[in-house]
Design a protein around this motif. Structure first.
Motif, PDB file in Angstrom:
ATOM      1  N   THR A 288     -81.169 139.600 -10.130  1.00  0.00           N
ATOM      2  CA  THR A 288     -80.072 140.522  -9.855  1.00  0.00           C
ATOM      3  C   THR A 288     -78.987 140.332 -10.900  1.00  0.00           C
ATOM      4  N   PHE A 289     -78.701 141.399 -11.645  1.00  0.00           N
ATOM      5  CA  PHE A 289     -77.665 141.333 -12.671  1.00  0.00           C
ATOM      6  C   PHE A 289     -76.593 142.404 -12.474  1.00  0.00           C
ATOM      7  N   VAL A 290     -76.677 143.136 -11.367  1.00  0.00           N
ATOM      8  CA  VAL A 290     -75.612 144.082 -11.021  1.00  0.00           C
ATOM      9  C   VAL A 290     -74.796 143.446  -9.890  1.00  0.00           C
ATOM     10  N   ASP A 291     -74.175 142.326 -10.208  1.00  0.00           N
ATOM     11  CA  ASP A 291     -73.505 141.497  -9.207  1.00  0.00           C
ATOM     12  C   ASP A 291     -72.083 141.160  -9.633  1.00  0.00           C
ATOM     13  N   VAL A 292     -71.336 142.213  -9.929  1.00  0.00           N
ATOM     14  CA  VAL A 292     -70.026 142.023 -10.539  1.00  0.00           C
ATOM     15  C   VAL A 292     -68.870 142.293  -9.566  1.00  0.00           C
ATOM     16  N   PHE A 293     -68.885 143.430  -8.880  1.00  0.00           N
ATOM     17  CA  PHE A 293     -67.737 143.857  -8.085  1.00  0.00           C
ATOM     18  C   PHE A 293     -68.071 143.877  -6.601  1.00  0.00           C
ATOM     19  N   PRO A 294     -67.319 143.122  -5.799  1.00  0.00           N
ATOM     20  CA  PRO A 294     -66.281 142.154  -6.165  1.00  0.00           C
ATOM     21  C   PRO A 294     -66.908 140.843  -6.620  1.00  0.00           C
ATOM     22  N   SER A 295     -66.115 139.997  -7.233  1.00  0.00           N
ATOM     23  CA  SER A 295     -66.630 138.714  -7.678  1.00  0.00           C
ATOM     24  C   SER A 295     -66.906 137.810  -6.481  1.00  0.00           C
ATOM     25  N   ALA A 296     -68.188 137.531  -6.229  1.00  0.00           N
ATOM     26  CA  ALA A 296     -68.539 136.601  -5.152  1.00  0.00           C
ATOM     27  C   ALA A 296     -68.034 135.202  -5.470  1.00  0.00           C
ATOM     28  N   HIS A 297     -67.992 134.852  -6.760  1.00  0.00           N
ATOM     29  CA  HIS A 297     -67.481 133.541  -7.131  1.00  0.00           C
ATOM     30  C   HIS A 297     -66.032 133.372  -6.659  1.00  0.00           C
ATOM     31  N   VAL A 298     -65.247 134.421  -6.795  1.00  0.00           N
ATOM     32  CA  VAL A 298     -63.849 134.353  -6.359  1.00  0.00           C
ATOM     33  C   VAL A 298     -63.753 134.403  -4.838  1.00  0.00           C
ATOM     34  N   LEU A 299     -64.438 135.383  -4.233  1.00  0.00           N
ATOM     35  CA  LEU A 299     -64.361 135.564  -2.784  1.00  0.00           C
ATOM     36  C   LEU A 299     -64.849 134.323  -2.032  1.00  0.00           C
ATOM     37  N   VAL A 300     -66.030 133.849  -2.365  1.00  0.00           N
ATOM     38  CA  VAL A 300     -66.597 132.704  -1.652  1.00  0.00           C
ATOM     39  C   VAL A 300     -65.770 131.441  -1.905  1.00  0.00           C
ATOM     40  N   THR A 301     -65.342 131.241  -3.144  1.00  0.00           N
ATOM     41  CA  THR A 301     -64.544 130.052  -3.456  1.00  0.00           C
ATOM     42  C   THR A 301     -63.231 130.047  -2.691  1.00  0.00           C
ATOM     43  N   LEU A 302     -62.557 131.191  -2.616  1.00  0.00           N
ATOM     44  CA  LEU A 302     -61.283 131.242  -1.897  1.00  0.00           C
ATOM     45  C   LEU A 302     -61.475 131.084  -0.391  1.00  0.00           C
ATOM     46  N   VAL A 303     -62.568 131.617   0.133  1.00  0.00           N
ATOM     47  CA  VAL A 303     -62.873 131.399   1.550  1.00  0.00           C
ATOM     48  C   VAL A 303     -63.089 129.909   1.813  1.00  0.00           C
ATOM     49  N   ILE A 304     -63.835 129.254   0.938  1.00  0.00           N
ATOM     50  CA  ILE A 304     -64.096 127.819   1.110  1.00  0.00           C
ATOM     51  C   ILE A 304     -62.804 127.017   0.994  1.00  0.00           C
ATOM     52  N   LEU A 305     -61.963 127.358   0.030  1.00  0.00           N
ATOM     53  CA  LEU A 305     -60.696 126.643  -0.122  1.00  0.00           C
ATOM     54  C   LEU A 305     -59.807 126.824   1.105  1.00  0.00           C
ATOM     55  N   THR A 306     -59.794 128.032   1.658  1.00  0.00           N
ATOM     56  CA  THR A 306     -58.992 128.281   2.855  1.00  0.00           C
ATOM     57  C   THR A 306     -59.493 127.448   4.027  1.00  0.00           C
ATOM     58  N   LEU A 307     -60.809 127.416   4.203  1.00  0.00           N
ATOM     59  CA  LEU A 307     -61.389 126.614   5.281  1.00  0.00           C
ATOM     60  C   LEU A 307     -61.110 125.127   5.067  1.00  0.00           C
ATOM     61  N   ALA A 308     -61.196 124.693   3.820  1.00  0.00           N
ATOM     62  CA  ALA A 308     -60.918 123.284   3.523  1.00  0.00           C
ATOM     63  C   ALA A 308     -59.452 122.946   3.807  1.00  0.00           C
ATOM     64  N   TRP A 309     -58.552 123.845   3.454  1.00  0.00           N
ATOM     65  CA  TRP A 309     -57.124 123.620   3.713  1.00  0.00           C
ATOM     66  C   TRP A 309     -56.863 123.459   5.206  1.00  0.00           C
ATOM     67  N   ARG A 310     -57.568 124.233   6.019  1.00  0.00           N
ATOM     68  CA  ARG A 310     -57.311 124.229   7.454  1.00  0.00           C
ATOM     69  C   ARG A 310     -58.012 123.088   8.191  1.00  0.00           C
ATOM     70  N   HIS A 311     -59.132 122.631   7.644  1.00  0.00           N
ATOM     71  CA  HIS A 311     -59.942 121.692   8.417  1.00  0.00           C
ATOM     72  C   HIS A 311     -60.305 120.406   7.683  1.00  0.00           C
ATOM     73  N   ALA A 312     -60.126 120.358   6.375  1.00  0.00           N
ATOM     74  CA  ALA A 312     -60.498 119.154   5.621  1.00  0.00           C
ATOM     75  C   ALA A 312     -59.570 119.047   4.413  1.00  0.00           C
ATOM     76  N   ARG A 313     -58.311 118.689   4.688  1.00  0.00           N
ATOM     77  CA  ARG A 313     -57.286 118.732   3.645  1.00  0.00           C
ATOM     78  C   ARG A 313     -57.625 117.843   2.449  1.00  0.00           C
ATOM     79  N   ARG A 314     -58.237 116.698   2.682  1.00  0.00           N
ATOM     80  CA  ARG A 314     -58.591 115.825   1.556  1.00  0.00           C
ATOM     81  C   ARG A 314     -59.625 116.491   0.653  1.00  0.00           C
ATOM     82  N   ILE A 315     -60.612 117.129   1.269  1.00  0.00           N
ATOM     83  CA  ILE A 315     -61.625 117.841   0.489  1.00  0.00           C
ATOM     84  C   ILE A 315     -60.983 118.987  -0.279  1.00  0.00           C
TER      85      ILE A 315
END
Length: 308
Positions: A214-241
């Motif tokens: 799959t090379f038509v995987d640009v919009f939206p950036s999953a790298h940005v979306l998934v990373t920010l979701v993970i960071l948000t979850l980490a902030w709320r539940h695993a601050r050290r991580i």
């Protein structure tokens, strides 16, 4: 009577069912070759989700930690399988690429191609570092969920559900706005192959290209979306991580444009979709949470309510 399906199975079952319907439609129309490879794959995935839904019923894992891990971490297998067939189906369903519109939006906002502007900063060490950080996207979900699982399984289950949803949201975007990204569209204005400037960058780029269909995987950036979701979850539940992940994640976000995988508008769209994904994921999860319980303590399950 409570539903036997957990939110995770409902989400993954819906994704597999949609992909099955799309692939069958393409096969029946005579546009999918070979005709039934993808429909069979998605049918088997749907059957797998149904089988897991039976395994995941309360009380099935009193002394079986192996199966318990499988029925909670199986999205690590299923989500990439969904992704793998996207390129073939998108080319049939929406064959017109939208790169020129994304390029135009970037130029309208910034007055230039930001990807090309970044090339003034290209150095071998920076390129290698950013490619390496870009590749950490594939391990970030595990790096968060495994420690959460050890501390609070209901919170970990919800995190897995949220992260899987983030991937699926990006996949919907690929169908709606198919595009291939700067590395394919404006490379003629760029210096020679960026990845080839370092051995590490070349290895990462070649590995990713050879592993993907799959090379038509640009919009939206999953790298940005998934990373920010993970960071948000980490902030709320695993601050050290969270604090451990921040430096690498910030470089990952920069790498999306520097390494020519995404236009800036792709990254902005991924960021904009993050709060919506978290909100919808919480609503979907909580709608069924009361009716489906693991063998974890009820108090730990109640702790999941702090995720908003």
């Amino acid at each position: 009577m409570n539903s036997p399906l957990r939110p995770l199975e409902k989400l993954n079952g819906a994704a597999a069912a949609v992909m099955l319907a799309v692939s069958v439609g393409c096969a029946v129309s005579g546009r999918l070759h070979p005709a039934w490879a993808l429909p069979v794959r998605y049918a088997l995935m749907l059957l797998m989700v149904g089988w897991i839904s039976r395994l995941a019923r309360p009380g099935n894992f009193a002394v079986k930690p192996g199966p318990r891990l499988f029925v909670n971490f199986y999205p690590l297998i299923l989500v990439p399988m969904v992704y793998d067939g996207l390129g073939t189906l998108i080319a049939i369903v929406h064959p017109t690429l939208c790169d020129r519109w994304l390029i135009a939006i970037d130029r309208w906002i910034f007055g230039r191609d930001v990807t090309l502007w970044c090339q003034q900063f290209v150095t071998p060490w920076l390129t290698a570092l950013l490619y390496l950080c870009y590749a950490t996207y594939f391990v970030l979900p595990v790096a968060l969920v495994v420690p959460l699982w050890r501390r609070n399984r209901p919170v970990a289950q919800r995190a897995i559900h949220m992260i899987a949803l983030a991937f699926y949201v990006s996949y919907i975007g690929y169908f709606l706005v198919p595009a291939r990204g700067p590395r394919f569209t404006i490379v003629h204005d760029s210096p020679p192959d960026l990845a080839a400037t370092t051995r590490l960058g070349s290895f990462i780029a070649n590995t990713m290209n050879s592993a993907s269909h799959t090379f038509v995987d640009v919009f939206p950036s999953a790298h940005v979306l998934v990373t920010l979701v993970i960071l948000t979850l980490a902030w709320r539940h695993a601050r050290r991580i969270f604090w451990i992940m921040v430096p690498t994640s910030l470089l990952l976000l920069i790498a999306t444009v520097y390494c020519r995988f995404h236009y800036v508008i792709d990254a902005l769209a991924g960021a904009a979709l993050t709060p919506l994904t978290l909100r919808v994921g919480r609503l979907l999860f909580d709608a069924e949470r009361a009716g489906v319980r693991d063998d974890a303590p009820a108090r730990a399950l109640a702790d999941a309510n702090h995720l908003t």
